[in-house]
Design an enzyme around this catalytic site. Sequence first.
Site, PDB file in Angstrom:
ATOM      1  CE1 TYR A 152      -4.182   1.321  -0.330  1.00 20.03           C
ATOM      2  CE2 TYR A 152      -3.714   2.549   1.658  1.00 20.03           C
ATOM      3  CZ  TYR A 152      -4.517   2.309   0.562  1.00 20.03           C
ATOM      4  OH  TYR A 152      -5.645   3.053   0.355  1.00 20.03           O
ATOM      5  CE  LYS A 159      -7.508   5.779   0.512  1.00 26.53           C
ATOM      6  NZ  LYS A 159      -8.555   6.510  -0.212  1.00 26.53           N
TER       7      LYS A 159
HETATM    8  P1  NAD Z   1     -11.992   3.010  -8.611  1.00 24.71           P
HETATM    9  O1  NAD Z   1     -10.780   2.872  -9.452  1.00 24.71           O
HETATM   10  O2  NAD Z   1     -13.257   2.524  -9.139  1.00 24.71           O
HETATM   11  O3  NAD Z   1     -12.159   4.514  -8.115  1.00 24.71           O
HETATM   12  C1  NAD Z   1     -11.096   5.401  -7.937  1.00 24.71           C
HETATM   13  C2  NAD Z   1     -11.562   6.703  -8.541  1.00 24.71           C
HETATM   14  O4  NAD Z   1     -10.629   7.772  -8.328  1.00 24.71           O
HETATM   15  C3  NAD Z   1     -11.761   6.597 -10.070  1.00 24.71           C
HETATM   16  O5  NAD Z   1     -13.084   6.939 -10.389  1.00 24.71           O
HETATM   17  C4  NAD Z   1     -10.806   7.636 -10.631  1.00 24.71           C
HETATM   18  O6  NAD Z   1     -11.289   8.261 -11.804  1.00 24.71           O
HETATM   19  C5  NAD Z   1     -10.756   8.610  -9.460  1.00 24.71           C
HETATM   20  N1  NAD Z   1      -9.638   9.546  -9.600  1.00 24.71           N
HETATM   21  C6  NAD Z   1      -8.308   9.279  -9.486  1.00 24.71           C
HETATM   22  N2  NAD Z   1      -7.599  10.411  -9.727  1.00 24.71           N
HETATM   23  C7  NAD Z   1      -8.515  11.393  -9.973  1.00 24.71           C
HETATM   24  C8  NAD Z   1      -8.426  12.770 -10.296  1.00 24.71           C
HETATM   25  N3  NAD Z   1      -7.231  13.396 -10.404  1.00 24.71           N
HETATM   26  N4  NAD Z   1      -9.571  13.472 -10.503  1.00 24.71           N
HETATM   27  C9  NAD Z   1     -10.773  12.875 -10.403  1.00 24.71           C
HETATM   28  N5  NAD Z   1     -10.929  11.566 -10.093  1.00 24.71           N
HETATM   29  C10 NAD Z   1      -9.811  10.840  -9.891  1.00 24.71           C
HETATM   30  O7  NAD Z   1     -11.620   2.226  -7.239  1.00 24.71           O
HETATM   31  P2  NAD Z   1     -12.359   2.171  -5.838  1.00 24.71           P
HETATM   32  O8  NAD Z   1     -11.726   1.027  -5.137  1.00 24.71           O
HETATM   33  O9  NAD Z   1     -13.821   2.207  -6.004  1.00 24.71           O
HETATM   34  O10 NAD Z   1     -11.827   3.482  -5.110  1.00 24.71           O
HETATM   35  C11 NAD Z   1     -12.682   4.438  -4.526  1.00 24.71           C
HETATM   36  C12 NAD Z   1     -12.106   4.837  -3.173  1.00 24.71           C
HETATM   37  O11 NAD Z   1     -12.201   3.745  -2.271  1.00 24.71           O
HETATM   38  C13 NAD Z   1     -10.626   5.253  -3.207  1.00 24.71           C
HETATM   39  O12 NAD Z   1     -10.422   6.336  -2.330  1.00 24.71           O
HETATM   40  C14 NAD Z   1      -9.955   4.008  -2.640  1.00 24.71           C
HETATM   41  O13 NAD Z   1      -8.701   4.302  -2.053  1.00 24.71           O
HETATM   42  C15 NAD Z   1     -10.979   3.611  -1.596  1.00 24.71           C
HETATM   43  N6  NAD Z   1     -10.836   2.259  -1.076  1.00 24.71           N
HETATM   44  C16 NAD Z   1     -10.840   1.198  -1.922  1.00 24.71           C
HETATM   45  C17 NAD Z   1     -10.678  -0.074  -1.404  1.00 24.71           C
HETATM   46  C18 NAD Z   1     -10.641  -1.267  -2.316  1.00 24.71           C
HETATM   47  O14 NAD Z   1     -10.157  -2.322  -1.891  1.00 24.71           O
HETATM   48  N7  NAD Z   1     -11.140  -1.175  -3.540  1.00 24.71           N
HETATM   49  C19 NAD Z   1     -10.547  -0.275  -0.022  1.00 24.71           C
HETATM   50  C20 NAD Z   1     -10.577   0.837   0.819  1.00 24.71           C
HETATM   51  C21 NAD Z   1     -10.724   2.105   0.287  1.00 24.71           C
END
Ligand code: NAD
Length: 260
Positions: A152, A159
């Site tokens: 990570y 985060k």
């Molecule tokens: P995802 O890839 O579907 O979503 C990530 C989003 O961030 C995308 O829509 C992307 O377009 C957007 N993004 C990145 N840079 C950007 C920018 N400069 N301007 C606008 N948008 C931007 O993946 P996800 O897993 O749904 O992620 C959503 C959130 O959940 C993130 O913050 C991620 O860290 C968090 N998260 C995910 C997990 C997991 O295991 N998937 C676990 C905990 C937290």
Amino acid sequence: MLNLEGKRALIFGVASESSLAWAISNWLIKAGSTCVLSYQQRFKSRIIQLTKDVEGIEALEVCDVSKEDEVKDLFNRVSGKFDMIVHAIGYSPASALSKPVIFTSEEDYNTTMVVSAYSLQRIARHSLKRLNQNSAIVTLTYLGATSVVPGYRIMGTAKAALESLVRELSPILGAAGHRINAISAGPVKTLAASGVPGFDDILEYMEKSAPMRKNIDQDDVAKTALFLLSGLSSGITGQTIFVDNGYNIIGVPPHLNELN
Ligand code: NAD
């Protein structure tokens, strides 16, 4: 089912069908809310395809949250007030995720921080005058904010900043009658997650180690988001709520011995 008829949400972070933000949008729409989706330019065709037959989506708005002007323009283009804001954004360059943090460049550190943490402050700031009374903001974080998770890397630092921002923003928003909370989601296969080295191993380990002996899915996160965005959570702000089948409370995982 919660009734959110007449409510309006602004959602940042839909990139694909697997996005946590997409699951949240669908649950909000099911509950009667309408949604404006903001997306990153590179996902435009995918977003148009994904949303084409979905009722309840008012508008699709392109926006790069790392750019002040783009966020400002977005709020100028979309008129009216919102009741709910979802910040589901995370990004770190591959050059940073591929190296231990001691080798992270200043440029990669700044990019990771601005996109993954500062963007919440930026969105909250622009939202402030555009929120109806008793509105709520939800962001998404991960266990790597408070514990070391292999692979990570620098995202853990971002985060940690994000969770701190949730606390710092809560009295500011609270003075205007609004709430802000974070959901710390367990691992779920999404586009962002596929950029984390060793992600499949983490999924396998969590499935064995969590109290519920399974991994979470997008709907588990979306249902908690609905609760935190609605009046059902009226007394909760500044918090990080885990949706991880309990993994975060484990000291030594149960599968290591037979005592459990
Ligand atoms: P995802 O890839 O579907 O979503 C990530 C989003 O961030 C995308 O829509 C992307 O377009 C957007 N993004 C990145 N840079 C950007 C920018 N400069 N301007 C606008 N948008 C931007 O993946 P996800 O897993 O749904 O992620 C959503 C959130 O959940 C993130 O913050 C991620 O860290 C968090 N998260 C995910 C997990 C997991 O295991 N998937 C676990 C905990 C937290």
